[in-house]
Design a protein around this motif. Structure first.
Motif, PDB file in Angstrom:
ATOM      1  N   SER A  77      -3.654 -12.399   9.015  1.00  0.00           N
ATOM      2  CA  SER A  77      -4.845 -11.782   8.425  1.00  0.00           C
ATOM      3  C   SER A  77      -4.878 -10.320   8.844  1.00  0.00           C
ATOM      4  O   SER A  77      -4.391  -9.950   9.909  1.00  0.00           O
ATOM      5  CB  SER A  77      -6.130 -12.470   8.902  1.00  0.00           C
ATOM      6  N   CYS A  84     -12.481  -8.922   7.177  1.00  0.00           N
ATOM      7  CA  CYS A  84     -11.161  -9.412   6.782  1.00  0.00           C
ATOM      8  C   CYS A  84     -10.848  -8.888   5.381  1.00  0.00           C
ATOM      9  O   CYS A  84     -11.575  -9.182   4.423  1.00  0.00           O
ATOM     10  CB  CYS A  84     -11.119 -10.934   6.800  1.00  0.00           C
ATOM     11  N   GLU A  87      -5.721 -12.047   3.751  1.00  0.00           N
ATOM     12  CA  GLU A  87      -5.487 -13.312   4.450  1.00  0.00           C
ATOM     13  C   GLU A  87      -4.422 -14.115   3.720  1.00  0.00           C
ATOM     14  O   GLU A  87      -4.550 -14.385   2.529  1.00  0.00           O
ATOM     15  CB  GLU A  87      -6.767 -14.124   4.564  1.00  0.00           C
TER      16      GLU A  87
END
Length: 274
Positions: A77, A84, A87
């Motif tokens: 990630s 984030c 991923e």
């Protein structure tokens, strides 16, 4: 100076400043700051650039000697500060070029993979064709030729940025066909294809100023309880490291980290990003 830079890279993790998964090192007073890298844009050079004289049968035989091994793919990630932005989970299905064509829609982001090679990215623009960056030139070729016998997959959802409309993605790609060398603003096929789809300057060379604390973290997940984090100053630096890991595979990355980290500073359980 233009966009051409002297090639600079590292050989293994022993040469990479890393951070502890929890943000600190046992022997230091605070977090270890990662390093920003300046890379040449030649990580796709193993791709055959003579597509006008392409022999799909011969290339298919070469890649069958090392078929893609999904078990050796490293789950990872990318975080920008606490968000984030990318991923990858293991186990995503791959398809032959012919099968992939039946699934593609204009504007789709494609990735072609083979064991021991950098993944090659492209934008599907319709009519069985893709636009991609290969050997310092942006080209428009048939998908079946670009695959060179590799398995491929649609990777629209790896990056968590909002995609542009399909017609804009296709126009971004086609407008740059023929650009080469000093006209390029991207270091590799992934940066170019992702820029076409998302339009973010962070995918371009020099799109971010490398000053101050590293805001990007690359989290490498080896199992549910074992992970490691590297810190970087720009998205393009993170992508270069991620692609290197894709090329050498999960087992090799794990071995590098094992050699680099002392026996008293092993890969630990990671609470980052939870």
């Amino acid at each position: 100076m233009g966009n051409q830079v002297e090639k600079l890279t590292h050989l293994n993790y022993a040469e990479v400043p890393t951070s502890d998964p929890n943000g600190f090192d046992l022997d230091d007073d605070g977090p270890r700051i990662g390093v920003s890298y300046i890379f040449s844009n030649d990580d796709d050079d193993e791709h055959d650039d003579n597509l006008d004289h392409f022999s799909s049968e011969s290339c298919r035989v070469n890649h069958e000697e090392q078929p893609f091994d999904p078990q050796d793919e490293l789950e990872c990630s990318i975080y920008y500060r606490e968000e984030c932005v990318y991923e990858r989970s293991t186990g995503a299905a791959t398809h032959s070029a012919e099968s992939l064509l039946n699934k593609c829609r204009p504007g789709d982001l494609l990735e072609f993979v083979a064991t021991g090679q950098y993944p090659h990215w492209a934008i599907y623009v319709g009519d069985f064709q893709v636009v991609h960056l290969l050997r310092a030139e942006i080209k428009n070729n048939f998908l079946t030729d670009v695959s060179q016998g590799k398995k491929g997959r649609i990777v629209n959802s790896l990056y968590r940025y909002r995609a542009l409309p399909p017609e804009v993605i296709v126009r971004n790609a086609l407008d740059h066909v023929g650009s080469r060398d000093r006209e390029l603003y991207w270091r590799n096929s992934e940066c170019f294809a992702a820029w076409c789809r998302f339009g973010k300057r962070e995918f371009k060379i020099g799109g971010e100023i490398r000053i101050g604390k590293q805001p990007y973290r690359l989290k490498l997940l080896f199992s549910e309880k074992k992970s490691h984090v590297l810190e970087f100053q720009s998205l393009e630096d993170v992508i270069m490291e991620k692609r290197r890991n894709d090329q050498i595979g999960k087992d090799a990355v794990m071995q590098e980290l094992t050699n680099h980290l002392s026996t008293t500073h092993e890969i630990k359980e990671d609470g980052f990003g939870k």
